[in-house]
Motif scaffolding. Sequence first.
Motif, PDB file in Angstrom:
ATOM      1  N   TRP A 287       0.835  -1.202   0.000  1.00 27.58           N
ATOM      2  CA  TRP A 287       0.000   0.000   0.000  1.00 27.58           C
ATOM      3  C   TRP A 287       0.873   1.255   0.000  1.00 27.58           C
ATOM      4  O   TRP A 287       0.611   2.204  -0.739  1.00 27.58           O
ATOM      5  CB  TRP A 287      -0.926  -0.004   1.204  1.00 27.58           C
ATOM      6  N   ASN A 288       1.915   1.273   0.836  1.00 24.41           N
ATOM      7  CA  ASN A 288       2.781   2.450   0.923  1.00 24.41           C
ATOM      8  C   ASN A 288       3.527   2.702  -0.392  1.00 24.41           C
ATOM      9  O   ASN A 288       3.629   3.838  -0.851  1.00 24.41           O
ATOM     10  CB  ASN A 288       3.790   2.301   2.062  1.00 24.41           C
ATOM     11  N   GLU A 289       4.045   1.643  -0.983  1.00 27.18           N
ATOM     12  CA  GLU A 289       4.776   1.798  -2.247  1.00 27.18           C
ATOM     13  C   GLU A 289       3.828   1.948  -3.432  1.00 27.18           C
ATOM     14  O   GLU A 289       4.077   2.702  -4.359  1.00 27.18           O
ATOM     15  CB  GLU A 289       5.694   0.593  -2.465  1.00 27.18           C
ATOM     16  N   PHE A 290       2.771   1.214  -3.396  1.00 24.44           N
ATOM     17  CA  PHE A 290       1.732   1.137  -4.430  1.00 24.44           C
ATOM     18  C   PHE A 290       2.319   1.153  -5.837  1.00 24.44           C
ATOM     19  O   PHE A 290       2.019   2.017  -6.667  1.00 24.44           O
ATOM     20  CB  PHE A 290       0.690   2.242  -4.285  1.00 24.44           C
ATOM     21  N   SER A 291       3.147   0.180  -6.065  1.00 26.34           N
ATOM     22  CA  SER A 291       3.718  -0.029  -7.391  1.00 26.34           C
ATOM     23  C   SER A 291       3.273  -1.392  -7.903  1.00 26.34           C
ATOM     24  O   SER A 291       2.814  -2.247  -7.130  1.00 26.34           O
ATOM     25  CB  SER A 291       5.245   0.026  -7.331  1.00 26.34           C
TER      26      SER A 291
ATOM     27  N   GLY B  83      -9.681   0.824  -5.495  1.00 21.06           N
ATOM     28  CA  GLY B  83     -10.639   1.914  -5.672  1.00 21.06           C
ATOM     29  C   GLY B  83     -10.363   3.066  -4.726  1.00 21.06           C
ATOM     30  O   GLY B  83     -10.429   4.241  -5.125  1.00 21.06           O
ATOM     31  N   THR B  84     -10.073   2.751  -3.460  1.00 22.02           N
ATOM     32  CA  THR B  84      -9.736   3.782  -2.475  1.00 22.02           C
ATOM     33  C   THR B  84      -8.504   4.568  -2.907  1.00 22.02           C
ATOM     34  O   THR B  84      -8.454   5.799  -2.807  1.00 22.02           O
ATOM     35  CB  THR B  84      -9.489   3.144  -1.100  1.00 22.02           C
TER      36      THR B  84
ATOM     37  N   LYS C  94      -7.769   8.875  -3.989  1.00 21.75           N
ATOM     38  CA  LYS C  94      -6.889   9.734  -3.197  1.00 21.75           C
ATOM     39  C   LYS C  94      -6.348  10.888  -4.050  1.00 21.75           C
ATOM     40  O   LYS C  94      -6.029  10.695  -5.222  1.00 21.75           O
ATOM     41  CB  LYS C  94      -5.717   8.928  -2.621  1.00 21.75           C
ATOM     42  N   GLU C  95      -6.245  12.065  -3.431  1.00 25.20           N
ATOM     43  CA  GLU C  95      -5.730  13.230  -4.156  1.00 25.20           C
ATOM     44  C   GLU C  95      -4.272  13.035  -4.545  1.00 25.20           C
ATOM     45  O   GLU C  95      -3.867  13.344  -5.668  1.00 25.20           O
ATOM     46  CB  GLU C  95      -5.872  14.490  -3.301  1.00 25.20           C
ATOM     47  N   PHE C  96      -3.483  12.517  -3.611  1.00 31.52           N
ATOM     48  CA  PHE C  96      -2.073  12.267  -3.870  1.00 31.52           C
ATOM     49  C   PHE C  96      -1.791  10.772  -3.727  1.00 31.52           C
ATOM     50  O   PHE C  96      -2.644   9.999  -3.290  1.00 31.52           O
ATOM     51  CB  PHE C  96      -1.193  13.061  -2.901  1.00 31.52           C
TER      52      PHE C  96
END
Length: 462
Positions: free
Chosen positions: A92-96, A205-206, A210-212
């Motif tokens: 989730w933190n890296e989201f790659s 989806g969440t 997210k804006e960023f």
Amino acid sequence: MTADTIFSLIKDHFTTSLMGIIMLALLFSIAYFLVYKKLLRGTASISIKPTIVTFMLVGYILMVLGVTVFSRGSYYAGSIDLTLFSSYVEAWNEFSVKSWQFVILNIVMFLPLGILLPLLQDRFKHAAWTLAAAILFTLAIETFQYFTGFGVFEVDDLFNNTLGAIIGYGMTMSVLKVRNKRLWPTIGYLSPLLLTLLAFGIVFGTYSLKEFGNLSIAPTKKVNMNETTIILDVFFNGETDSATPVYQVSPYSHAEALEEVKELLINKNIDPHEINEDIYTETGVYTLQSEPYYSVWFEFKDGSYRYNEGLDFEDNVMPKDTDQEILIQKLSEFGITPLDQTNFHQLDTGRYEWTADLLEKDGQLIDGTLTVEYYSDDSIKSIEQSMITYDKVIDKRLKSEQKAFNQLMEGSFYPYAEHYDKIEIKELNVTYVLDSKGFYQPVYAFKSIVDGNELDLLIPAL
């Protein structure tokens, strides 16, 4: 381990698995036809389906053992991670693509086990038997990795592998129930697959709303601060900070990256059609099998790259000192012009660097380094370009310095360690880190002396 690596390992171990199946079939044939049928005069016939499933299961097990155990060196002796869902938090933190591939492939890898076991024997048509077999198999792998150092014992692997087996079990049983014209139980058997898809759908989806993007520096675990001594040499403001810019860099498409590489090599008398292009999830590797050899590793997310030209050892080409004016002239041949406002310094013999430290110019932010290596044949043979230009997109208020410090006191900061004895905070600055959506986000950097070493402790500032 990335998906590319895993697929490569599967390819490498496929032959081994196939040979194992052939050897098993040969031994089985000898035992059945020569020993049982001819010598012992046996009359029982072979059941084709269980035999085929058994061979497939053996090949699958050999493949899994090859990928998870025998493809590694003994580098992780005694390593253990008992934090459930830590791999999900990290992804989730890296989201790659690479980070989520690791999680998903650990699930998919055990699908065949759940699919094959109910076809092998009727007892595995009961979920408890398949669940127990999956847990025992993955537990055996993780335990072997722990004691041999061939991997890390991870609770997340136990969860993901078992989930994969249960999903595979449900897929097989749903098909069997449909064949028996029992439609409603099919939904129950498919529920692990449907719930898993729903969970991933909610996560992705969440993220899209997210804006960023997410920051890889966000902690996956907390540092144990119970016995850590904190010394403060700075005062923290308890008020919300004034508006601070957020910047963004546009990612490169594969076509744009290739054009950049062509521009880089334009003065090397190279036919662009001779450039070999290997595309990975986040990196493009461009090579030219010639004399000399050229390679460019290009990062799609921000346009940073590493260029290398092969050395001519026969001519004894060595690093050589020069001056900035000559380097700028040589870089112009690559279409590169260092900015006047950057800091220039020598790192080593023939190795030089330009540095931009959060340089603001015309609504843009320039940050990073440009490193080159100069050689005795009066050429630049290595370029590391990570000086990136970011465009301002919006101003955002930051959390207060005091709130960021409170988060540090809770142990929620980067880099992570099990424990620190002493942290002396000397200074607090705002710096920037690239997030998973290409935004250059402000983060708090607590410049500290940590157990005798200089270290920046980073906390997201938005």
